[in-house]
Design a protein around this motif. Structure first.
Motif, short mmCIF file in Angstrom:
data_model
loop_
_atom_site.label_atom_id
_atom_site.label_comp_id
_atom_site.label_asym_id
_atom_site.label_seq_id
_atom_site.Cartn_x
_atom_site.Cartn_y
_atom_site.Cartn_z
N UNK A 170 0.83 -1.20 0.00
CA UNK A 170 0.00 0.00 0.00
C UNK A 170 0.87 1.26 0.00
N UNK A 171 1.89 1.28 0.83
CA UNK A 171 2.74 2.47 0.95
C UNK A 171 3.53 2.71 -0.33
N UNK A 172 4.10 1.65 -0.89
CA UNK A 172 4.85 1.80 -2.13
C UNK A 172 3.93 2.21 -3.29
N UNK A 173 2.71 1.70 -3.26
CA UNK A 173 1.74 2.09 -4.29
C UNK A 173 1.45 3.58 -4.19
N UNK A 174 1.40 4.09 -2.96
CA UNK A 174 1.12 5.51 -2.74
C UNK A 174 2.30 6.38 -3.17
#
Length: 352
Positions: free
Chosen positions: A244-248
């Motif tokens: 999720x964080x890397x996608x953001x």
């Protein structure tokens, strides 16, 4: 494990900005909706002088429609007011102005945030994206449909009309009763609003003023959504590798705009911050970005650089980047074979 800890820390670092300031929100309503109404009236008033002047006012009005949409967007995330009821009411009002159904968009956009850049969970609240291999395995009809969909003249020319005028008027498949009823309500409110405008100034004047405003704001809206995820070194992974964080941070760009356009677009250029924490209201996105050094590493795109994204059509899982049809022409020819069928294209569907 260390990477996971860093990601959690990064998300925690923006938590202080996940706060709503009533005075700031109210001020933003005034400096957005009042100029919107004033500019729209100026466009109508200028019809008796010059239609070129009307169009000039229409362009300015379109940007304030985008700014209104950002307020709508924050209401969908529950970040514009502390009160859920206040967010819902303002979301409906701004949804009528922007012609976007509140509950429908709120639900599909939540799915977009939960699945952004996840190759195994495409299809809701996003754009239609195929990988190189999926495209090569597609039928001729699906390839034609995809090429048309990704063509800039279709996506930014006809796309805004289709999405805002037709697609959003119907409920999503499987929508719950609350969402369905809200779509019906908003359709009714939109009809009443346009009926009153037509009654007040006549159908011809209404079309001459609102037509360009509707179309230009739609083009701008589609463009902003497109460019902030469709850049060369974006991020896409399958479910087992997805973060999720890397996608953001890696899958959403920092669209660096001149200050005036940054203000008119409600700071949505800080899209990496928004995807990291949707609870940060638009007026604190820049502050969150400035205060957290790791966020400075997000892909920065200028207006000139963003134009390059128009050539990107497919996601290449080998090089982990977006590519044009031309760049993988030979690979597509080698991948294509009579024995492969469209079924290999998997689950990806057009955005709903």
């Amino acid at each position: 494990m260390a990477d996971h800890h860093k990601q959690l820390q990064l998300k925690k670092s923006v938590a202080p900005y996940e706060r709503t300031e009533l005075s700031v929100s109210i001020r933003q309503l005034f400096n957005t909706l009042l100029p919107l109404v004033a500019l729209w009236y100026a466009a109508y008033w200028s019809l008796s002088i010059s239609y070129w002047l009307t169009l000039a006012f229409g362009v300015a009005t379109s940007f304030f429609v985008i700014r209104t949409f950002i307020i709508f967007h924050d209401c969908c995330h529950g970040s514009f007011f502390k009160s859920k009821r206040a967010n819902d009411i303002m979301g409906i009002i701004t949804g009528v102005i922007t012609m976007v159904p509140y509950q429908q968009w709120k639900n599909s956009h939540a799915i977009h945030h939960a699945t952004s850049s996840n190759l195994d969970k495409r299809g809701v609240g996003d754009l239609w994206i195929l990988t190189v291999e999926e495209y090569a395995s597609s039928s001729k009809l699906q390839k034609l449909a995809y090429r048309l969909y990704r063509n800039p003249f279709i996506m930014f020319g006809l796309g805004p009309i289709y999405v805002f005028l037709f697609q959003y008027r119907f409920n999503r498949k499987g929508a719950r009763r609350k969402e369905r009823m809200n779509t019906y309500l908003m359709n009714a409110l939109i009809v009443v609003t346009y009926a009153l405008l037509t009654w007040a100034i006549g159908w011809e004047a209404m079309l001459l003023v609102q037509g360009p405003v509707f179309y230009l704001s739609g083009v701008l809206g589609v463009w902003l959504f497109y460019v902030q995820h469709q850049f060369e070194d974006s991020y896409f992974e399958n479910e087992e590798e997805w973060s999720y964080v890397k996608a953001a941070v890696d899958g959403s760009s920092y669209y660096k705009l001149p200050k005036l356009f940054q203000w008119l677009t409600g700071n949505i250029g800080f899209h990496h911050v928004h995807h990291l924490s949707p609870k940060v209201p638009n007026y604190y996105l820049e502050s969150a970005h400035d205060a957290v050094p790791p966020l400075h590493k997000a892909t920065t795109i200028t207006i000139l650089q963003s134009l390059e994204s128009l050539k990107f059509r497919l996601w290449d899982e080998e090089s982990k980047r977006f590519v044009s049809f031309r760049a993988v022409k030979d690979r597509l020819r080698n991948l294509a074979s009579p024995g492969r069928t469209a079924a290999a294209a998997g689950n990806p569907r057009k955005a709903s």
